[in-house]
Design an enzyme around this catalytic site. Structure first.
Site, mmCIF file in Angstrom:
data_model
loop_
_atom_site.group_PDB
_atom_site.id
_atom_site.type_symbol
_atom_site.label_atom_id
_atom_site.label_comp_id
_atom_site.label_asym_id
_atom_site.label_seq_id
_atom_site.Cartn_x
_atom_site.Cartn_y
_atom_site.Cartn_z
ATOM 1 N N LYS A 1 -68.086 113.848 40.464
ATOM 2 C CA LYS A 1 -68.466 113.477 38.936
ATOM 3 C C LYS A 1 -66.906 113.791 38.337
ATOM 4 O O LYS A 1 -66.492 113.133 37.520
ATOM 5 C CB LYS A 1 -69.280 114.498 38.242
ATOM 6 C CG LYS A 1 -69.623 114.428 36.949
ATOM 7 C CD LYS A 1 -70.326 115.701 36.325
ATOM 8 C CE LYS A 1 -71.574 115.865 37.026
ATOM 9 N NZ LYS A 1 -72.438 116.549 36.147
ATOM 10 N N THR B 1 -71.843 115.901 26.464
ATOM 11 C CA THR B 1 -72.734 115.256 27.549
ATOM 12 C C THR B 1 -73.410 114.097 26.934
ATOM 13 O O THR B 1 -73.701 113.257 27.575
ATOM 14 C CB THR B 1 -73.362 116.535 28.334
ATOM 15 O OG1 THR B 1 -72.627 117.525 28.447
ATOM 16 C CG2 THR B 1 -74.051 116.090 29.787
ATOM 17 N N LYS C 1 -69.691 125.487 41.393
ATOM 18 C CA LYS C 1 -71.081 125.667 40.280
ATOM 19 C C LYS C 1 -71.373 127.105 40.573
ATOM 20 O O LYS C 1 -70.990 127.449 41.456
ATOM 21 C CB LYS C 1 -72.110 124.732 40.542
ATOM 22 C CG LYS C 1 -73.113 124.764 39.601
ATOM 23 C CD LYS C 1 -72.835 123.586 38.486
ATOM 24 C CE LYS C 1 -73.595 123.532 37.609
ATOM 25 N NZ LYS C 1 -73.495 122.240 36.769
ATOM 26 N N ASP D 1 -74.161 125.444 31.480
ATOM 27 C CA ASP D 1 -75.586 124.485 32.196
ATOM 28 C C ASP D 1 -77.021 125.044 31.756
ATOM 29 O O ASP D 1 -76.780 125.593 30.574
ATOM 30 C CB ASP D 1 -75.320 124.577 33.786
ATOM 31 C CG ASP D 1 -76.096 123.433 34.317
ATOM 32 O OD1 ASP D 1 -75.537 122.167 34.384
ATOM 33 O OD2 ASP D 1 -77.172 123.596 34.890
HETATM 34 P P1 NDP Z 1 -80.260 123.436 28.313
HETATM 35 O O1 NDP Z 1 -80.603 125.154 28.811
HETATM 36 O O2 NDP Z 1 -79.675 123.441 27.019
HETATM 37 O O3 NDP Z 1 -81.686 122.844 28.214
HETATM 38 C C1 NDP Z 1 -82.666 122.427 29.224
HETATM 39 C C2 NDP Z 1 -83.757 121.713 28.797
HETATM 40 O O4 NDP Z 1 -84.613 121.349 29.919
HETATM 41 C C3 NDP Z 1 -84.844 122.649 28.138
HETATM 42 O O5 NDP Z 1 -85.628 122.018 27.209
HETATM 43 C C4 NDP Z 1 -85.731 123.179 29.365
HETATM 44 O O6 NDP Z 1 -86.937 123.512 28.769
HETATM 45 C C5 NDP Z 1 -85.749 122.012 30.269
HETATM 46 N N1 NDP Z 1 -85.731 122.521 31.597
HETATM 47 C C6 NDP Z 1 -84.779 123.242 32.243
HETATM 48 N N2 NDP Z 1 -85.362 123.663 33.678
HETATM 49 C C7 NDP Z 1 -86.496 122.943 33.396
HETATM 50 C C8 NDP Z 1 -87.858 122.869 34.560
HETATM 51 N N3 NDP Z 1 -87.567 123.442 35.725
HETATM 52 N N4 NDP Z 1 -88.872 121.838 34.328
HETATM 53 C C9 NDP Z 1 -88.990 121.406 33.096
HETATM 54 N N5 NDP Z 1 -87.908 121.249 31.922
HETATM 55 C C10 NDP Z 1 -86.921 122.206 32.364
HETATM 56 O O7 NDP Z 1 -79.585 122.835 29.355
HETATM 57 P P2 NDP Z 1 -78.642 121.506 29.281
HETATM 58 O O8 NDP Z 1 -79.150 120.307 28.221
HETATM 59 O O9 NDP Z 1 -77.309 121.806 29.015
HETATM 60 O O10 NDP Z 1 -79.020 120.861 30.801
HETATM 61 C C11 NDP Z 1 -79.932 119.741 30.951
HETATM 62 C C12 NDP Z 1 -79.356 119.168 32.377
HETATM 63 O O11 NDP Z 1 -78.162 118.694 32.238
HETATM 64 C C13 NDP Z 1 -79.499 119.851 33.494
HETATM 65 O O12 NDP Z 1 -79.730 119.010 34.692
HETATM 66 C C14 NDP Z 1 -77.848 120.321 33.485
HETATM 67 O O13 NDP Z 1 -77.410 120.340 34.820
HETATM 68 C C15 NDP Z 1 -77.515 118.682 33.185
HETATM 69 N N6 NDP Z 1 -75.845 118.661 32.546
HETATM 70 C C16 NDP Z 1 -75.620 119.533 31.706
HETATM 71 C C17 NDP Z 1 -74.420 119.509 31.002
HETATM 72 C C18 NDP Z 1 -73.820 120.191 29.844
HETATM 73 O O14 NDP Z 1 -72.682 120.087 29.476
HETATM 74 N N7 NDP Z 1 -74.717 121.051 29.487
HETATM 75 C C19 NDP Z 1 -73.390 118.481 31.671
HETATM 76 C C20 NDP Z 1 -73.801 117.827 32.769
HETATM 77 C C21 NDP Z 1 -75.250 117.653 33.270
HETATM 78 P P3 NDP Z 1 -87.213 125.316 28.830
HETATM 79 O O15 NDP Z 1 -86.619 125.637 27.612
HETATM 80 O O16 NDP Z 1 -88.637 125.413 28.725
HETATM 81 O O17 NDP Z 1 -86.683 125.837 30.055
HETATM 82 O O1 2IT Z 2 -72.989 119.563 35.203
HETATM 83 C C1 2IT Z 2 -71.939 119.565 34.584
HETATM 84 O O2 2IT Z 2 -71.358 118.809 34.605
HETATM 85 C C2 2IT Z 2 -72.013 120.713 33.482
HETATM 86 N N1 2IT Z 2 -72.910 121.539 33.362
HETATM 87 C C3 2IT Z 2 -70.605 120.837 32.748
HETATM 88 C C4 2IT Z 2 -69.711 121.455 33.588
HETATM 89 C C5 2IT Z 2 -68.495 121.793 32.932
HETATM 90 O O3 2IT Z 2 -67.356 122.462 33.495
HETATM 91 O O4 2IT Z 2 -68.023 121.489 31.564
#
Ligand code: NDP
Ligand code: 2IT
Length: 449
Positions: free
Chosen positions: A110, A205, A122, A162
């Site tokens: 990525k 994101t 990570k 994350d």
């Molecule tokens: P947040 O913690 O902000 O939100 C996560 C969301 O996903 C919540 O609604 C949570 O629900 C739900 N969730 C988490 N774990 C589970 C599970 N095991 N089963 C069902 N629902 C679940 O995280 P992000 O939005 O930052 O991240 C979401 C995804 O995006 C992840 O896969 C992360 O790795 C990926 N990502 C994030 C980036 C970023 O910049 N933040 C960048 C690239 C990828 P609940 O509150 O009930 O746990």
């Molecule tokens: O999965 C991802 O790419 C992230 N959670 C963001 C990582 C970062 O360094 O901004």
């Protein structure tokens, strides 16, 4: 090639997520290895699959009742061939080395795709922030960082957020690092605007995901206009995916958390999204509270014995899984195809299981893997690092333009790499090949190390 995967399974027992991520990359880059024997000779993929360093440590902290709590903290420093280790921190009870190794491995490709100088890493903890007071979260973050600080640095390894790690947690960790090192550097990204953070990092994101989807649709002479969209999750990525879908004239109709999902047939508007943001980011509530506010919506509570997620069985044009890994199984993929979904953009990391990916590709669904379509987050982290090195700030417009251009470049690079190796319009193969070649060539240039 199969012996490489067998070896990975033997060397990393009980880590199915890591095996899954490895298998996808090994399969996708096979034509590159066949055509370029140097990559086999230099054992590049085998080296990429062995972390450069894994740190595991105890985190001890005291809860509000005065009871001592013990968690595990980790940092997986996977690959530094093209830049300092870079990748998020996840706080979730499911965190163990296998999850972090899969995420750090994905992060290598990525980060290479963004075109910025960032290696892959990570980290995180099995700490569960849910239900904890602010003071407990702060004490945890401080104790987590007392150890983490010695392993990172703005030219060494730069963590970010994350799952379970947002602006609040980054603030507590940054404050601890600064106190311990007596230095104000860009050692973390996702910092608050005003103390080193970049404008647009919060949005990046989700916005980047939808820019990427728009590029995919334009490639087919289509657009996001009037597209009915399914979104899972309601955290950082989901919220901003919904927002950008609205900017582009699409209609988001679902959001979820780990307890269930809401379906709003009339569409989630900006006003309703603002309610979700306040609910999740400030009140730290549950998504089911949406239906108390908006009667146009229905709530479905998850059930243990469900073989598929009914969220993915709603008629729609596009689907954006933005919650977590392996949230879309084969039955979910079959339901999406049956219901006419034409595009699936991964906001989460590895949300589709392998059989689900195979099924949607066989049915000509436009599918983008997370390492391409969610790269806007880490790309904007790279832009935050750039600003910190410069000692300056860019405007929102400047950051957003850079983000749009990076997503467009990733889109084009995926398409051209896929086409070169005979897999036209296969973003999964294109993303893996394009990311792999860049890092592989850097590793060869730097010798056997
Ligand atoms: P947040 O913690 O902000 O939100 C996560 C969301 O996903 C919540 O609604 C949570 O629900 C739900 N969730 C988490 N774990 C589970 C599970 N095991 N089963 C069902 N629902 C679940 O995280 P992000 O939005 O930052 O991240 C979401 C995804 O995006 C992840 O896969 C992360 O790795 C990926 N990502 C994030 C980036 C970023 O910049 N933040 C960048 C690239 C990828 P609940 O509150 O009930 O746990
Ligand atoms: O999965 C991802 O790419 C992230 N959670 C963001 C990582 C970062 O360094 O901004």
């Amino acid at each position: 090639m199969s012996e490489i995967l067998e070896n990975i399974k033997d060397r990393n027992p009980g880590e199915p997520e890591f095996h899954q991520a490895a298998e996808e990359v090994i399969d996708a880059i096979k034509p590159v290895l066949d055509k370029n024997p140097k990559y086999r000779k230099h054992k590049i993929i085998e080296r990429m699959l062995e972390p450069e360093r894994v740190v595991s440590f105890r985190v001890t902290w005291m809860d509000d009742n005065g009871e001592i709590q013990i968690n595990r903290g980790y940092r997986v420093q996977m690959n530094s061939a093209i830049g300092p280790y870079k990748g998020g921190l996840r706080f979730h009870p499911s965190v163990y080395p296998g999850i972090l190794k899969f995420l750090a491995f994905e992060q290598i490709f990525k980060n290479a795709l963004t075109g910025l100088p960032m290696g892959g890493g990570k980290g995180g903890s099995d700490f569960n922030p849910k239900g904890k007071s602010d003071a407990e979260v702060m004490r945890f973050c401080q104790n987590f960082f007392i150890e983490m600080t010695r392993h990172i640095g703005h030219r060494v390894d730069v963590p970010a957020g994350d799952i379970g790690v947002g602006a609040r947690e980054i603030g507590y960790m940054f404050g601890t690092h600064k106190r311990l090192t007596n230095e104000f550097t860009g050692v973390l990204t996702g910092k608050g605007v005003g103390w080193g953070g970049s404008l647009m990092r919060t949005e990046a994101t989700g916005y980047g995901l939808i820019y990427f989807a728009q590029n995919m649709l334009e490639h087919k002479d289509d657009s996001m206009e009037d597209k009915v969209c399914l979104i899972s999750g309601s955290g950082n990525v989901a919220q901003h995916a919904i927002e950008k879908i609205l900017h582009m004239g699409g209609k988001p109709v679902t959001a979820s958390d780990s307890s269930g999902y809401i379906y709003d047939e009339e569409g989630i508007t900006q006003e309703k999204l603002d309610f979700i943001k306040d609910l999740k980011n400030n009140k730290r509530g549950r998504i089911k509270e949406y239906v108390d506010e908006y009667s146009s919506a229905e709530y479905h509570e998850n059930k243990d014995d469900e073989e598929f997620n009914p969220l993915w069985d709603i008629k729609a044009d596009c689907a954006f899984p933005c919650a977590t890994q392996n949230e879309v199984n084969l039955k979910d993929a079959e339901n999406m195809v049956k219901n006419g979904v034409k595009l699936i953009g991964e906001g989460a990391n590895m949300p589709l299981i392998k059989d689900a990916i195979d099924h949607v590709l066989e049915n000509d669904v436009l599918y983008s893997p997370g390492k391409a379509s969610n790269a806007g987050g880490v790309a904007t982290s790279g832009i935050e690092m750039m600003q910190n090195y410069l000692g300056s700030y860019f405007t929102s417009e400047e950051v957003d333009n850079r983000l749009k251009n990076i997503m467009k470049d990733i889109h084009e690079n995926c398409l051209s790499a896929a086409e070169e190796y005979g897999h036209k319009d296969n973003y999964m193969i294109g993303a893996n090949i394009s990311g792999f070649i860049k890092v592989a060539d850097a590793m060869i240039a730097q010798g056997v190390i």
